[in-house]
Design a protein around this motif. Structure first.
Motif, PDB file in Angstrom:
ATOM      1  N   ASP A   1     129.248  12.973  47.298  1.00 40.28           N
ATOM      2  CA  ASP A   1     127.810  13.164  47.374  1.00 40.28           C
ATOM      3  C   ASP A   1     127.370  13.134  48.625  1.00 40.28           C
ATOM      4  N   ILE A   2     126.031  13.524  48.743  1.00 38.93           N
ATOM      5  CA  ILE A   2     125.422  13.790  50.186  1.00 38.93           C
ATOM      6  C   ILE A   2     124.193  12.836  49.828  1.00 38.93           C
ATOM      7  N   PHE A   3     124.270  11.980  50.597  1.00 34.26           N
ATOM      8  CA  PHE A   3     123.310  10.730  50.415  1.00 34.26           C
ATOM      9  C   PHE A   3     122.114  10.954  51.474  1.00 34.26           C
ATOM     10  N   GLY A   4     120.923  10.963  50.922  1.00 32.98           N
ATOM     11  CA  GLY A   4     119.874  11.437  51.651  1.00 32.98           C
ATOM     12  C   GLY A   4     118.721  10.072  51.715  1.00 32.98           C
ATOM     13  N   CYS A   5     118.836   9.141  52.818  1.00 37.83           N
ATOM     14  CA  CYS A   5     117.966   7.989  52.889  1.00 37.83           C
ATOM     15  C   CYS A   5     117.215   8.428  54.007  1.00 37.83           C
TER      16      CYS A   5
END
Ligand code: WTA
Length: 673
Positions: A313-317
């Motif tokens: 996954d690409i986690f975008g916070c």
């Protein structure tokens, strides 16, 4: 010790529970067992974590983190005395957990995607590269006299070097304190002095929304007042040359000379990892202390389970690393899990209102985690800015920092998430280290209600208290939100002032951690946060004490008295309203108000400047001289007809006076719009 992923650790625990077997005992100290044939449900795990925290957290910590030496005691906590200790006797290094363990397995996997201010110019950093940068930076720190236990201030916007700075401190056992790069020189100096930092790391300039931010100038101004600072390490974000003085060290040049390998310090579980300053209802911001193992485990586990993070996954916070959300869900949680974490340098409306969604499409982001204030702003621009980009990569949407109103929740869910993504409203605080209440984890497909954090995470036991300090039972009830059991991620103390820590969090309700928030428990046992119960306000998700704004304004010689109140604001969630009293010889009120705004910006930060300032002849006070802010709040929120008990007012006439001044001000504003 072999590197093991959190996934395997939890998987084992879940597996054992599924099979109805007790988890293996912790290194020692775990005493619980799980009833035969217990299903691995959210309920069962929650019950276990509540009944026997040591048996729940012990195996998770042992299997999920990379240890130099095992702990001998899972937890030693007594909330009555404000004592919190986890994984005692254990030795580990946080940077090894966030970097080396992944480099051993897949050095070329992407740790960070730096989404720079200019769209389409993102930079990818592999785990191998990040480890090397971290080691070079760690060696630079050491060469400049930073030792285990020393404090280092980081005044940098979101960037790979900022992340490496945090991890470099962790590697050598130094304690970082990241100061949000929007804070003024005076705020920065206050934090540096409180923490007695030896070194500051900064950039020559920052870039945000196409504008240059003069970071080094702010640092220069701040360190004039910081006797403990020995060096300022200056990295370069732009080509612009800045003045380099005696303290200044060109960071990249120094790093290039250093060894790309740095032996990690072996740290005790309860050694300090970082300080993070946050506002309370009184006094100056407090430096909350987070420690090594418990914080890391809690950040990593919540990251994995609340957002349904899966490998690849690409986690975008999109939070800034200057806040706790950036610490736990841009840096420590994702990196401990070996994730790819997005570093968002820009703003939601640069170059236009499609920025987030264009980024989601370009980077194929799987989880998007942001603040309601940005959602409220974007929804006003209309749906087309969202719909024109492909969001099929998104699986989970998250909201944090302030209550999310129904309109914003629905928009995020329906328009952004195409009613297909899981939307988690996550409640937590700087003090809690990680998410405490959120709709996930739960059983698959379990209902999610709009605008509600809903379910406590494993090990979190919410309790509502009435005004007399009694526990409120049942459903459809509200009260002061407390947590009755310690969890690994919670802050351990306030730096240099343990008594303040005890007073702020453990005195109001002995034996409980008091959050400062109110909450409602609905049918079904779900929690909805109703907002702060103290004088803390939340402007665009930024936490601020009204007393801090008052103190800043009190520095003005023409203003003997002020009272600052939070009031609801369409976009910001809350905004500050300042009532001020002027001296007779104050001169032009407009000039004073302009100066006051500048004073607040320079003493705290731009976002702290009150939206409205009203000059009044006097403030409503009790006979003992206490300002009755409650009445002022009623006036500005249109509830003046229901003032409640005013018998303690010294002079009830003051209310009619302020009300009439306020109404004139309101009418004038309405006419101007
Ligand atoms: C508020 C941010 C409602 C709350 C992680 C808390 C929220 C304060 C939520 C902490 C939410 C945070 N719903 N209110 N989902 N999340 N808050 O320390 O008042 O910057 O006490 O930590 O933000 O702010 P802090």
């Amino acid at each position: 010790m072999a590197a093991r992923s959190l996934g395997r650790g939890l998987g084992r625990l879940l597996g054992r529970l599924r099979e109805g077997r007790a988890p293996r005992r912790a290194a020692s100290g775990g005493s619980g067992s799980v009833p035969a044939a217990a299903p691995a449900s959210y309920q069962a795990l929650s019950a276990q974590a509540a009944r026997d925290p040591a048996a729940f957290w012990g195996p998770l910590a042992r299997d999920s983190l990379v240890w130099d030496a095992p702990y001998h005691t899972v937890c030693d906590c007594d909330l009555r005395g404000g004592r919190v200790g986890w994984f005692l006797g254990g030795q580990l290094n946080v940077s090894v957990n966030c970097l080396d363990q992944h480099v051993q397995k897949s050095p070329e996997s992407i740790a960070l995607i730096w989404e720079r201010d200019e769209p389409g110019t993102e930079v990818r950093v592999t785990y191998r590269e990040l480890l090397e940068t971290t080691c070079r930076l760690a060696n630079t720190l050491k060469r400049h006299g930073v030792r285990r236990g020393d404090r280092v201030a980081i005044y940098m916007p979101v960037s790979p070097l900022a992340v490496a700075s945090m991890l470099a401190c962790a590697r050598i056992g130094a304690v970082h304190t990241v100061v949000f790069a929007g804070f003024s020189a005076e705020s920065l100096a206050g934090r540096i002095n409180d923490a007695k930092c030896k070194v500051v790391i900064t950039f020559n300039q920052g870039l945000r929304g196409g504008r240059v931010v003069e970071l080094k100038k702010v640092v220069d101004e701040a360190v004039k007042h910081c006797p403990t600072i020995q060096h300022v390490l200056v990295a370069h974000r732009t080509d612009s040359k800045v003045h380099m003085g005696d303290l200044d060290v060109p960071l990249e040049q120094e790093m290039a000379r250093e060894d790309p390998v740095c032996t990690p310090e072996s740290m005790g579980s309860e050694d300090m990892l970082f300080l993070l300053y946050t506002s309370g209802s009184t006094g100056t911001p407090k430096g909350l202390v987070h420690t090594q193992a418990g914080y890391l485990l809690y950040a990593a586990l919540t990251h994995r389970l609340v957002f349904d993070y899966r490998p690849g996954d690409i986690f975008g916070c999109v939070a800034d690393i200057g806040w706790i959300t950036g610490h736990s869900y841009v840096v420590y949680g994702p990196l401990c899990n070996g994730a790819t974490s997005v570093l968002f340098e820009s703003t939601p409306v640069y170059p236009d209102a499609g920025r987030y969604w264009e980024m989601v499409q370009r980077l194929r982001i799987s989880q998007f985690y942001g603040a309601p204030t940005a959602v409220r702003l974007l929804l006003k621009y209309g749906d087309s800015w969202v719909r024109k980009y492909d969001r099929s990569s998104l699986r989970t949407l998250g909201s944090v920092g302030e209550p999310i109103n129904h309109e914003a929740w629905e928009w995020l869910h329906k328009v952004v998430g195409e009613s297909r993504c899981t939307l988690v409203d996550t409640w937590w605080q700087t003090e809690t280290g990680g998410i405490c209440i959120a709709p996930r984890p739960s059983e698959e497909g379990a209902e999610i209600l709009p605008g509600m954090a809903m379910r406590p995470f494993f090990g979190i036991i919410p309790v509502l208290m009435d005004e007399e300090g009694n526990v409120v039972e049942g459903c459809d009830v509200s009260g002061a939100l407390c947590l009755s059991q310690a969890w690994p991620g919670m802050a351990r103390t306030i730096y240099g002032d343990h008594q303040r820590f005890l007073d702020a969090y453990f005195r109001a309700y002995p034996g409980y951690y008091f959050t400062g928030d109110g909450a409602l428990r609905t049918q079904g046992g779900y929690y909805q946060i109703t907002g702060r119960m103290d004088d803390v306000i939340n402007i665009s998700g930024h936490r601020l004490g009204t007393a801090e704004i008052e103190d800043a304004m009190a520095a003005h010689p023409a203003v003997p008295e002020t009272a600052v109140i939070g009031y609801p604001h369409d976009i910001k969630g809350e905004a500050a309203f300042a009532f001020i009293v002027l001296k007779d010889d104050a001169g032009d009120a407009d000039v004073v108000m302009r100066e006051l705004r500048a004073t607040v910006a320079s003493k705290i930060a731009k976002y702290a400047v009150p939206d409205q300032i009203l000059v009044v002849k006097r403030l409503p006070k009790t006979r003992s001289g206490k300002v009755m802010r409650r009445l002022l709040k009623k006036i500005i929120t249109g509830k003046a007809q229901d003032l409640g008990d005013t018998t303690t007012l010294e002079d009830p006439g003051v209310i009619t006076e302020i009300l009439s001044t306020y109404q004139k001000h309101r009418d004038k504003r309405a006419a101007a719009q």
